[in-house]
Design a protein around this motif. Structure first.
Motif, PDB file in Angstrom:
ATOM      1  N   TRP A 329      34.671 -40.340  40.005  1.00 34.74           N
ATOM      2  CA  TRP A 329      35.780 -41.041  40.660  1.00 34.74           C
ATOM      3  C   TRP A 329      36.720 -41.607  39.604  1.00 34.74           C
ATOM      4  CZ3 TRP A 329      37.117 -46.382  41.178  1.00 34.74           C
ATOM      5  CH2 TRP A 329      38.116 -46.607  42.142  1.00 34.74           C
ATOM      6  N   GLU A 330      37.981 -41.230  39.679  1.00 34.87           N
ATOM      7  CA  GLU A 330      38.944 -41.663  38.671  1.00 34.87           C
ATOM      8  C   GLU A 330      39.068 -43.179  38.687  1.00 34.87           C
ATOM      9  OE1 GLU A 330      41.010 -41.211  35.451  1.00 34.87           O
ATOM     10  OE2 GLU A 330      40.159 -39.507  36.547  1.00 34.87           O
ATOM     11  N   GLY A 331      38.993 -43.797  37.539  1.00 27.97           N
ATOM     12  CA  GLY A 331      39.049 -45.246  37.452  1.00 27.97           C
ATOM     13  C   GLY A 331      37.676 -45.861  37.376  1.00 27.97           C
ATOM     14  N   GLY A 332      36.640 -45.090  37.705  1.00 28.12           N
ATOM     15  CA  GLY A 332      35.284 -45.595  37.674  1.00 28.12           C
ATOM     16  C   GLY A 332      34.573 -45.244  36.376  1.00 28.12           C
ATOM     17  N   LEU A 333      33.460 -44.501  36.479  1.00 29.23           N
ATOM     18  CA  LEU A 333      32.652 -44.192  35.297  1.00 29.23           C
ATOM     19  C   LEU A 333      33.442 -43.476  34.206  1.00 29.23           C
ATOM     20  CD1 LEU A 333      29.839 -44.422  34.042  1.00 29.23           C
ATOM     21  CD2 LEU A 333      29.291 -42.193  35.065  1.00 29.23           C
ATOM     22  N   PRO A 334      34.283 -42.488  34.523  1.00 30.67           N
ATOM     23  CA  PRO A 334      35.038 -41.839  33.446  1.00 30.67           C
ATOM     24  C   PRO A 334      35.889 -42.836  32.642  1.00 30.67           C
ATOM     25  CG  PRO A 334      35.138 -40.511  35.426  1.00 30.67           C
ATOM     26  CD  PRO A 334      34.521 -41.823  35.824  1.00 30.67           C
ATOM     27  N   THR A 335      36.516 -43.775  33.345  1.00 29.03           N
ATOM     28  CA  THR A 335      37.333 -44.765  32.653  1.00 29.03           C
ATOM     29  C   THR A 335      36.473 -45.727  31.848  1.00 29.03           C
ATOM     30  OG1 THR A 335      39.111 -44.647  34.284  1.00 29.03           O
ATOM     31  CG2 THR A 335      38.976 -46.658  32.976  1.00 29.03           C
ATOM     32  N   LEU A 336      35.324 -46.135  32.403  1.00 29.05           N
ATOM     33  CA  LEU A 336      34.429 -47.020  31.665  1.00 29.05           C
ATOM     34  C   LEU A 336      33.949 -46.347  30.384  1.00 29.05           C
ATOM     35  CD1 LEU A 336      32.711 -49.533  31.269  1.00 29.05           C
ATOM     36  CD2 LEU A 336      30.998 -48.550  32.816  1.00 29.05           C
ATOM     37  N   ILE A 337      33.619 -45.070  30.460  1.00 33.53           N
ATOM     38  CA  ILE A 337      33.160 -44.350  29.272  1.00 33.53           C
ATOM     39  C   ILE A 337      34.241 -44.362  28.196  1.00 33.53           C
ATOM     40  CG2 ILE A 337      32.523 -42.084  28.370  1.00 33.53           C
ATOM     41  CD1 ILE A 337      30.309 -43.522  29.925  1.00 33.53           C
ATOM     42  N   GLU A 338      35.490 -44.190  28.594  1.00 30.74           N
ATOM     43  CA  GLU A 338      36.566 -44.208  27.607  1.00 30.74           C
ATOM     44  C   GLU A 338      36.759 -45.605  27.012  1.00 30.74           C
ATOM     45  OE1 GLU A 338      37.858 -41.507  26.339  1.00 30.74           O
ATOM     46  OE2 GLU A 338      36.459 -40.508  27.707  1.00 30.74           O
ATOM     47  N   LYS A 339      36.567 -46.641  27.830  1.00 36.68           N
ATOM     48  CA  LYS A 339      36.649 -48.006  27.307  1.00 36.68           C
ATOM     49  C   LYS A 339      35.533 -48.261  26.292  1.00 36.68           C
ATOM     50  CE  LYS A 339      38.924 -50.329  31.194  1.00 36.68           C
ATOM     51  NZ  LYS A 339      38.792 -51.421  32.205  1.00 36.68           N
ATOM     52  N   ILE A 340      34.334 -47.792  26.623  1.00 41.09           N
ATOM     53  CA  ILE A 340      33.221 -47.964  25.692  1.00 41.09           C
ATOM     54  C   ILE A 340      33.497 -47.211  24.394  1.00 41.09           C
ATOM     55  CG2 ILE A 340      30.773 -47.472  25.310  1.00 41.09           C
ATOM     56  CD1 ILE A 340      30.351 -47.890  28.336  1.00 41.09           C
ATOM     57  N   ALA A 341      34.071 -46.016  24.528  1.00 40.66           N
ATOM     58  CA  ALA A 341      34.383 -45.239  23.329  1.00 40.66           C
ATOM     59  C   ALA A 341      35.382 -45.978  22.437  1.00 40.66           C
ATOM     60  CB  ALA A 341      34.953 -43.872  23.738  1.00 40.66           C
ATOM     61  N   ALA A 342      36.364 -46.620  23.056  1.00 36.26           N
ATOM     62  CA  ALA A 342      37.346 -47.372  22.267  1.00 36.26           C
ATOM     63  C   ALA A 342      36.680 -48.535  21.540  1.00 36.26           C
ATOM     64  CB  ALA A 342      38.449 -47.893  23.196  1.00 36.26           C
ATOM     65  N   VAL A 343      35.741 -49.199  22.210  1.00 31.44           N
ATOM     66  CA  VAL A 343      35.026 -50.306  21.580  1.00 31.44           C
ATOM     67  C   VAL A 343      34.106 -49.802  20.468  1.00 31.44           C
ATOM     68  CG1 VAL A 343      33.332 -52.122  21.968  1.00 31.44           C
ATOM     69  CG2 VAL A 343      35.152 -51.758  23.636  1.00 31.44           C
ATOM     70  N   ALA A 344      33.457 -48.675  20.711  1.00 30.07           N
ATOM     71  CA  ALA A 344      32.532 -48.124  19.712  1.00 30.07           C
ATOM     72  C   ALA A 344      33.248 -47.733  18.430  1.00 30.07           C
ATOM     73  CB  ALA A 344      31.819 -46.916  20.300  1.00 30.07           C
ATOM     74  N   ALA A 345      34.553 -47.472  18.567  1.00 37.11           N
ATOM     75  CA  ALA A 345      35.324 -47.078  17.387  1.00 37.11           C
ATOM     76  C   ALA A 345      35.701 -48.259  16.505  1.00 37.11           C
ATOM     77  CB  ALA A 345      36.594 -46.338  17.835  1.00 37.11           C
ATOM     78  N   LYS A 346      35.478 -49.477  16.972  1.00 38.98           N
ATOM     79  CA  LYS A 346      35.856 -50.669  16.187  1.00 38.98           C
ATOM     80  C   LYS A 346      34.877 -50.911  15.044  1.00 38.98           C
ATOM     81  CE  LYS A 346      38.232 -53.113  19.916  1.00 38.98           C
ATOM     82  NZ  LYS A 346      38.319 -54.378  20.690  1.00 38.98           N
TER      83      LYS A 346
END
Length: 346
Positions: A329-346
Motif C-alpha cells: 500500500w503506497e504510503g505504508g510499508l514501502p514508504t517506511l522502508i525508504e524512511k528507514i533507509a534514509a536514517v540508516a545512511a546517517k
C-alpha cells in the motif's frame, strides 16, 4: 482505543490514507460477496478443525457468511476471495462506522456489498454480541485479537469462532493469513498470498543490503514513559524480514511477560540502545515534538537523529502491522522502508 495499546490499536499503529472513508452501509445482514477469481483456487474438504489458544474449533462446511474481529483477518479473508459480511470497527484509525481505506477499495473493486461494521469503542473490552447475531455469520475469524475466554465461549454459541494461537495480539502476519485460510478451507490460496508477500519483502531486502544487522526499536511516547514494542509484536517483527534486527535492548528491558509492548520510564531511556528508532504518532505536531522533547534525547538514536517516524492513524495502522492488503500500500510499508533507509545512511 489506541492502536498503540489495544487491539485495534494493536498496533498502535494502524493506518491508511483516507481518515474519512465513507460509512459502511447499514444493512443488518448483507449478502455474501459474489465469487471472485480466488474462488477458482483449489478448496479444502470439510469439516475443518482449527486449534487455538482458547479451544478447538470445528467448521463443518465451507463458510459463506464470515464475520471478522480484531486486526488483519478482514484483509486476509478478502485476499483469499471471501468478503466478510461483518467486520470489526477501527475507530482509532478511520472513525466510528467507517471502513479502512484498503478494505473499502477492495469491496468497491469487487462490486461486493459493504459489510456491517461491528461496534468496538473500547478496544475489545466489550463485545457487540447482538450486532454479530444480526449479521448471522457462519464463521467468526479472530486470529489476531484480544478475545477473552468468556467472549470466545459466548461467540461459539453464535457461530464457530477461531481465536489466536498463542498470546493475545501477538499473532504473526503469516499466521493471521494461514489460520484464516485454514478456517475458510482455502489453504492453497493462502500459500499463494504468502508467497506473493514473501516476494515483496524479498525485493525490499535485496534493495537495501545496508539493513543487514542494523538494530531497531519501535516506540510510542506517552509523556513520562514510552511504550516499547517487543519482538513479539508484528509491527517490528516484520522488519526482520527485510534484514533489520530488533535491538537486544528491547528484550533486555522487557517487562511485558510475553506481551507485545511494555512501558519504559523516562529514567531508563538511556538503556534503549538501537541503531534506529521507529516512532509512531497521531499527528505531525506530535512527531515534531517527539524529536524536540529534552527527555527523549536520552535515547541514543533520538539524540543522533536516527529516527524514522510514522504519522497519522491511517498510516500508522497500515504498518502496525501490515496486513494481506497493505504490504504494498503506497504510503505504508514501502514508504517506511525508504524512511528507514534514509536514517540508516546517517
Amino acid at each position: 482505543m489506541r492502536t498503540v495499546l489495544s487491539a485495534a490499536a494493536v498496533a498502535v499503529a494502524l493506518a491508511l490514507t483516507a481518515c474519512g472513508a465513507p460509512a459502511a452501509e447499514e444493512s443488518a445482514t448483507p449478502e455474501p460477496a459474489a465469487p471472485t477469481s480466488a474462488d477458482a483456487a483449489a478448496k479444502d474438504s470439510f469439516p475443518v478443525e482449527v486449534k487455538h489458544a482458547l479451544g478447538t474449533t470445528t467448521i463443518e462446511s465451507e463458510p459463506v457468511r464470515v464475520a471478522t474481529w480484531g486486526w488483519g483477518s478482514t484483509e486476509a479473508a478478502i485476499a483469499l476471495g471471501v468478503f466478510p459480511v461483518a467486520v470489526a470497527e477501527q475507530s482509532w484509525t478511520v472513525g466510528e462506522g467507517n471502513l479502512l481505506p484498503w478494505v473499502e477499495a477492495a469491496y468497491d473493486e469487487a462490486g461486493a456489498e459493504k459489510p456491517v461494521v461491528l461496534t468496538d469503542a473500547d478496544g475489545g473490552a466489550t463485545f457487540p454480541y447482538e450486532e454479530v447475531i444480526a449479521a448471522d455469520p457462519d464463521l467468526i475469524l479472530a486470529p489476531y485479537s484480544g478475545l477473552t475466554q468468556e467472549q470466545y465461549d459466548t461467540l461459539t454459541e453464535i457461530a464457530p469462532t477461531v481465536a489466536y494461537p498463542g498470546a493475545p495480539w501477538t499473532t504473526t502476519w503469516q499466521d493471521t493469513i494461514s489460520i484464516s485460510a485454514q478456517a475458510l478451507g482455502r489453504t492453497a490460496a493462502g500459500e499463494e498470498v504468502l508467497a506473493d508477500i514473501d516476494g515483496t519483502l524479498a525485493g525490499m531486502k535485496e534493495a537495501h543490503p545496508e539493513f543487514e544487522g542494523r538494530t531497531v526499536a519501535g516506540v510510542w511516547d506517552a509523556d513520562g514513559f514510552v511504550y516499547v514494542y517487543t519482538a513479539a509484536d508484528p509491527r517490528v517483527g516484520i522488519l526482520e524480514e527485510v534484514g533489520l534486527k530488533v535491538a537486544p535492548s528491547v528484550s533486555e528491558l522487557d517487562t511485558s511477560d510475553g506481551g507485545f509492548f511494555y512501558e519504559l520510564s523516562y529514567e531508563q531511556l538511556d538503556k534503549l540502545d538501537a541503531d534506529i528508532v521507529i516512532s509512531y504518532h497521531d499527528t505531525e505536531d506530535e512527531a515534531k515534538a517527539f524529536m524536540e522533547k529534552p527527555a527523549l534525547q536520552a535515547i541514543p538514536a533520538v539524540k543522533a537523529g536516527r529516527v524514522a517516524q510514522v504519522t497519522d492513524p491511517v498510516t500508522v495502522s497500515s504498518v502496525s502491522p501490515p496486513t494481506a492488503l497493505t504490504f504494498d500500500w503506497e504510503g505504508g510499508l514501502p514508504t517506511l522502508i525508504e524512511k528507514i533507509a534514509a536514517v540508516a545512511a546517517k
